[in-house]
Scaffold this motif. Structure first.
Motif, PDB file in Angstrom:
ATOM      1  N   PRO A  58      41.976  90.375 -31.135  1.00 45.12           N
ATOM      2  CA  PRO A  58      41.216  89.519 -32.094  1.00 45.12           C
ATOM      3  C   PRO A  58      39.946  89.979 -32.404  1.00 45.12           C
ATOM      4  O   PRO A  58      39.290  90.447 -31.479  1.00 45.12           O
ATOM      5  CB  PRO A  58      41.540  88.210 -31.567  1.00 45.12           C
ATOM      6  CG  PRO A  58      41.669  88.221 -30.154  1.00 45.12           C
ATOM      7  CD  PRO A  58      42.578  89.576 -30.036  1.00 45.12           C
ATOM      8  N   ILE A  59      39.389  89.510 -33.609  1.00 48.42           N
ATOM      9  CA  ILE A  59      38.242  89.697 -33.696  1.00 48.42           C
ATOM     10  C   ILE A  59      37.570  88.513 -34.466  1.00 48.42           C
ATOM     11  O   ILE A  59      38.258  87.623 -34.886  1.00 48.42           O
ATOM     12  CB  ILE A  59      37.921  91.015 -34.805  1.00 48.42           C
ATOM     13  CG1 ILE A  59      38.528  90.894 -36.172  1.00 48.42           C
ATOM     14  CG2 ILE A  59      38.124  92.366 -34.102  1.00 48.42           C
ATOM     15  CD1 ILE A  59      38.357  92.106 -37.011  1.00 48.42           C
ATOM     16  N   GLY A  82      28.584  83.517 -40.677  1.00 49.14           N
ATOM     17  CA  GLY A  82      29.937  83.059 -41.401  1.00 49.14           C
ATOM     18  C   GLY A  82      30.262  83.495 -42.692  1.00 49.14           C
ATOM     19  O   GLY A  82      29.140  84.058 -43.604  1.00 49.14           O
ATOM     20  N   VAL A  83      31.392  82.780 -43.185  1.00 53.69           N
ATOM     21  CA  VAL A  83      31.514  82.802 -44.735  1.00 53.69           C
ATOM     22  C   VAL A  83      32.210  81.399 -45.171  1.00 53.69           C
ATOM     23  O   VAL A  83      32.990  81.004 -44.159  1.00 53.69           O
ATOM     24  CB  VAL A  83      32.676  84.035 -44.791  1.00 53.69           C
ATOM     25  CG1 VAL A  83      32.064  85.352 -44.779  1.00 53.69           C
ATOM     26  CG2 VAL A  83      33.801  83.884 -44.307  1.00 53.69           C
ATOM     27  N   ILE A  84      31.545  80.842 -46.014  1.00 59.89           N
ATOM     28  CA  ILE A  84      31.907  79.798 -46.624  1.00 59.89           C
ATOM     29  C   ILE A  84      32.083  78.537 -45.604  1.00 59.89           C
ATOM     30  O   ILE A  84      32.920  77.727 -45.322  1.00 59.89           O
ATOM     31  CB  ILE A  84      33.093  79.646 -47.567  1.00 59.89           C
ATOM     32  CG1 ILE A  84      34.356  80.174 -46.810  1.00 59.89           C
ATOM     33  CG2 ILE A  84      32.905  80.555 -48.597  1.00 59.89           C
ATOM     34  CD1 ILE A  84      35.684  79.945 -47.610  1.00 59.89           C
ATOM     35  N   GLY A  85      31.188  78.651 -44.734  1.00 59.18           N
ATOM     36  CA  GLY A  85      30.950  77.630 -43.485  1.00 59.18           C
ATOM     37  C   GLY A  85      32.011  77.825 -42.598  1.00 59.18           C
ATOM     38  O   GLY A  85      32.291  76.848 -41.563  1.00 59.18           O
ATOM     39  N   GLU A  86      32.628  78.798 -42.363  1.00 59.09           N
ATOM     40  CA  GLU A  86      33.639  79.442 -41.026  1.00 59.09           C
ATOM     41  C   GLU A  86      33.176  80.472 -40.406  1.00 59.09           C
ATOM     42  O   GLU A  86      32.517  81.568 -40.882  1.00 59.09           O
ATOM     43  CB  GLU A  86      34.842  79.623 -41.888  1.00 59.09           C
ATOM     44  CG  GLU A  86      35.625  78.261 -42.386  1.00 59.09           C
ATOM     45  CD  GLU A  86      37.072  78.679 -43.343  1.00 59.09           C
ATOM     46  OE1 GLU A  86      37.407  79.929 -43.402  1.00 59.09           O
ATOM     47  OE2 GLU A  86      37.627  77.568 -43.239  1.00 59.09           O
ATOM     48  N   MET A  87      33.514  80.664 -39.259  1.00 63.58           N
ATOM     49  CA  MET A  87      33.315  82.019 -38.385  1.00 63.58           C
ATOM     50  C   MET A  87      34.809  82.184 -37.907  1.00 63.58           C
ATOM     51  O   MET A  87      35.161  81.876 -36.742  1.00 63.58           O
ATOM     52  CB  MET A  87      32.547  81.642 -37.221  1.00 63.58           C
ATOM     53  CG  MET A  87      31.141  81.491 -37.866  1.00 63.58           C
ATOM     54  SD  MET A  87      30.019  81.586 -36.185  1.00 63.58           S
ATOM     55  CE  MET A  87      28.457  81.213 -37.092  1.00 63.58           C
ATOM     56  N   PRO A  88      35.642  82.953 -38.988  1.00 59.72           N
ATOM     57  CA  PRO A  88      36.980  82.940 -38.580  1.00 59.72           C
ATOM     58  C   PRO A  88      37.482  83.926 -37.291  1.00 59.72           C
ATOM     59  O   PRO A  88      36.654  84.973 -37.299  1.00 59.72           O
ATOM     60  CB  PRO A  88      37.595  83.433 -39.921  1.00 59.72           C
ATOM     61  CG  PRO A  88      36.469  84.162 -40.686  1.00 59.72           C
ATOM     62  CD  PRO A  88      35.296  83.285 -40.217  1.00 59.72           C
ATOM     63  N   VAL A  89      38.227  83.745 -36.488  1.00 60.54           N
ATOM     64  CA  VAL A  89      38.994  84.521 -35.816  1.00 60.54           C
ATOM     65  C   VAL A  89      40.218  85.259 -36.520  1.00 60.54           C
ATOM     66  O   VAL A  89      40.876  84.264 -36.823  1.00 60.54           O
ATOM     67  CB  VAL A  89      39.425  83.930 -34.468  1.00 60.54           C
ATOM     68  CG1 VAL A  89      39.749  84.896 -33.553  1.00 60.54           C
ATOM     69  CG2 VAL A  89      38.084  83.545 -33.676  1.00 60.54           C
ATOM     70  N   ILE A  90      40.416  86.278 -36.479  1.00 58.53           N
ATOM     71  CA  ILE A  90      41.379  87.191 -37.211  1.00 58.53           C
ATOM     72  C   ILE A  90      42.266  87.710 -36.206  1.00 58.53           C
ATOM     73  O   ILE A  90      41.725  88.759 -35.440  1.00 58.53           O
ATOM     74  CB  ILE A  90      40.796  88.326 -38.181  1.00 58.53           C
ATOM     75  CG1 ILE A  90      39.719  87.538 -39.318  1.00 58.53           C
ATOM     76  CG2 ILE A  90      42.113  88.921 -38.927  1.00 58.53           C
ATOM     77  CD1 ILE A  90      39.014  88.288 -39.870  1.00 58.53           C
ATOM     78  N   ILE A 118      32.441  90.331 -33.801  1.00 55.43           N
ATOM     79  CA  ILE A 118      32.500  90.574 -32.606  1.00 55.43           C
ATOM     80  C   ILE A 118      33.862  90.979 -31.931  1.00 55.43           C
ATOM     81  O   ILE A 118      34.922  90.202 -32.547  1.00 55.43           O
ATOM     82  CB  ILE A 118      31.881  89.418 -31.429  1.00 55.43           C
ATOM     83  CG1 ILE A 118      32.291  87.959 -31.694  1.00 55.43           C
ATOM     84  CG2 ILE A 118      30.292  89.497 -31.669  1.00 55.43           C
ATOM     85  CD1 ILE A 118      32.138  86.957 -30.728  1.00 55.43           C
ATOM     86  N   ASP A 119      34.147  91.697 -30.903  1.00 55.09           N
ATOM     87  CA  ASP A 119      35.571  91.978 -30.709  1.00 55.09           C
ATOM     88  C   ASP A 119      35.871  90.948 -29.368  1.00 55.09           C
ATOM     89  O   ASP A 119      35.090  89.977 -29.109  1.00 55.09           O
ATOM     90  CB  ASP A 119      35.900  93.248 -30.218  1.00 55.09           C
ATOM     91  CG  ASP A 119      34.894  93.643 -28.881  1.00 55.09           C
ATOM     92  OD1 ASP A 119      34.401  92.912 -28.422  1.00 55.09           O
ATOM     93  OD2 ASP A 119      34.738  94.891 -28.944  1.00 55.09           O
ATOM     94  N   SER A 120      37.254  91.051 -28.863  1.00 54.33           N
ATOM     95  CA  SER A 120      37.613  90.081 -27.992  1.00 54.33           C
ATOM     96  C   SER A 120      36.810  90.085 -26.656  1.00 54.33           C
ATOM     97  O   SER A 120      36.979  88.978 -25.753  1.00 54.33           O
ATOM     98  CB  SER A 120      39.045  90.434 -27.551  1.00 54.33           C
ATOM     99  OG  SER A 120      39.209  91.665 -27.138  1.00 54.33           O
ATOM    100  N   GLU A 121      35.865  91.031 -26.497  1.00 51.98           N
ATOM    101  CA  GLU A 121      35.050  91.169 -25.393  1.00 51.98           C
ATOM    102  C   GLU A 121      33.602  90.533 -25.467  1.00 51.98           C
ATOM    103  O   GLU A 121      32.907  91.100 -24.574  1.00 51.98           O
ATOM    104  CB  GLU A 121      35.121  92.661 -24.600  1.00 51.98           C
ATOM    105  CG  GLU A 121      36.519  92.948 -24.177  1.00 51.98           C
ATOM    106  CD  GLU A 121      36.461  94.477 -23.811  1.00 51.98           C
ATOM    107  OE1 GLU A 121      35.639  95.198 -23.967  1.00 51.98           O
ATOM    108  OE2 GLU A 121      37.806  94.844 -23.208  1.00 51.98           O
ATOM    109  N   GLY A 122      33.219  90.350 -26.761  1.00 44.50           N
ATOM    110  CA  GLY A 122      32.135  90.089 -27.100  1.00 44.50           C
ATOM    111  C   GLY A 122      31.302  90.866 -27.529  1.00 44.50           C
ATOM    112  O   GLY A 122      30.034  90.632 -27.795  1.00 44.50           O
TER     113      GLY A 122
END
Length: 139
Positions: A58-59, A82-90, A118-122
């Motif tokens: 995930p990123i 973020g974007v439009i109030g979100e910091m999505p995890v993809i 950020i990647d899964s390791e930060g």
């Protein structure tokens, strides 16, 4: 978040794209006449962004940086969390879509930029947003 459809369809729906590492950003844009007022020097576009994670982990999107240039070569930079109030995890093999808008004082312009992820390791990394055209109606 959605699973990634087959290519070909995506290219037709999103004419602008940029790939950085294992992340692809696709953009489609449309002029919004109902929100524009050319007689008042106001033109408005809606843009649809799709961020695809082709990696195996995930990123997360942390922030954005836009460079918006109008026909008079006036540059506006927009930075924010973020974007439009979100910091999505993809997740791996997934995507995140959102729609936003851009007003300009001229009938044409461009947008481009980057997302800070950020990647899964930060560990942080930057992903390019492709240059795309903002074109109002021809008189």
């Amino acid at each position: 978040m959605t699973d990634l459809p087959t290519s070909g369809v995506l290219e037709a729906l999103f004419p602008y794209s940029a790939t950085t590492g294992e992340t692809t950003v696709r953009v489609s844009v449309g002029y919004m006449p109902e929100q524009s007022s050319p007689q008042d020097s106001r033109w408005f576009w809606a843009y649809h962004v799709r961020i695809e994670n082709h990696g195996e982990a995930p990123i997360q999107l942390i922030s954005r940086h836009w460079v918006i240039k109008d026909a008079d070569e006036v540059i506006h930079e927009v930075r924010g969390d973020g974007v439009i109030g979100e910091m999505p995890v993809i997740g791996p093999g997934a995507s995140h879509d959102y729609v936003s808008g851009c007003p300009l004082d001229t009938a044409t312009g461009t947008m481009q930029g980057s997302y800070q992820m950020i990647d899964s390791e930060g560990k942080g990394f930057e992903v390019a947003i492709p240059l795309f055209e903002l074109e109002g109606p021809r008189s």
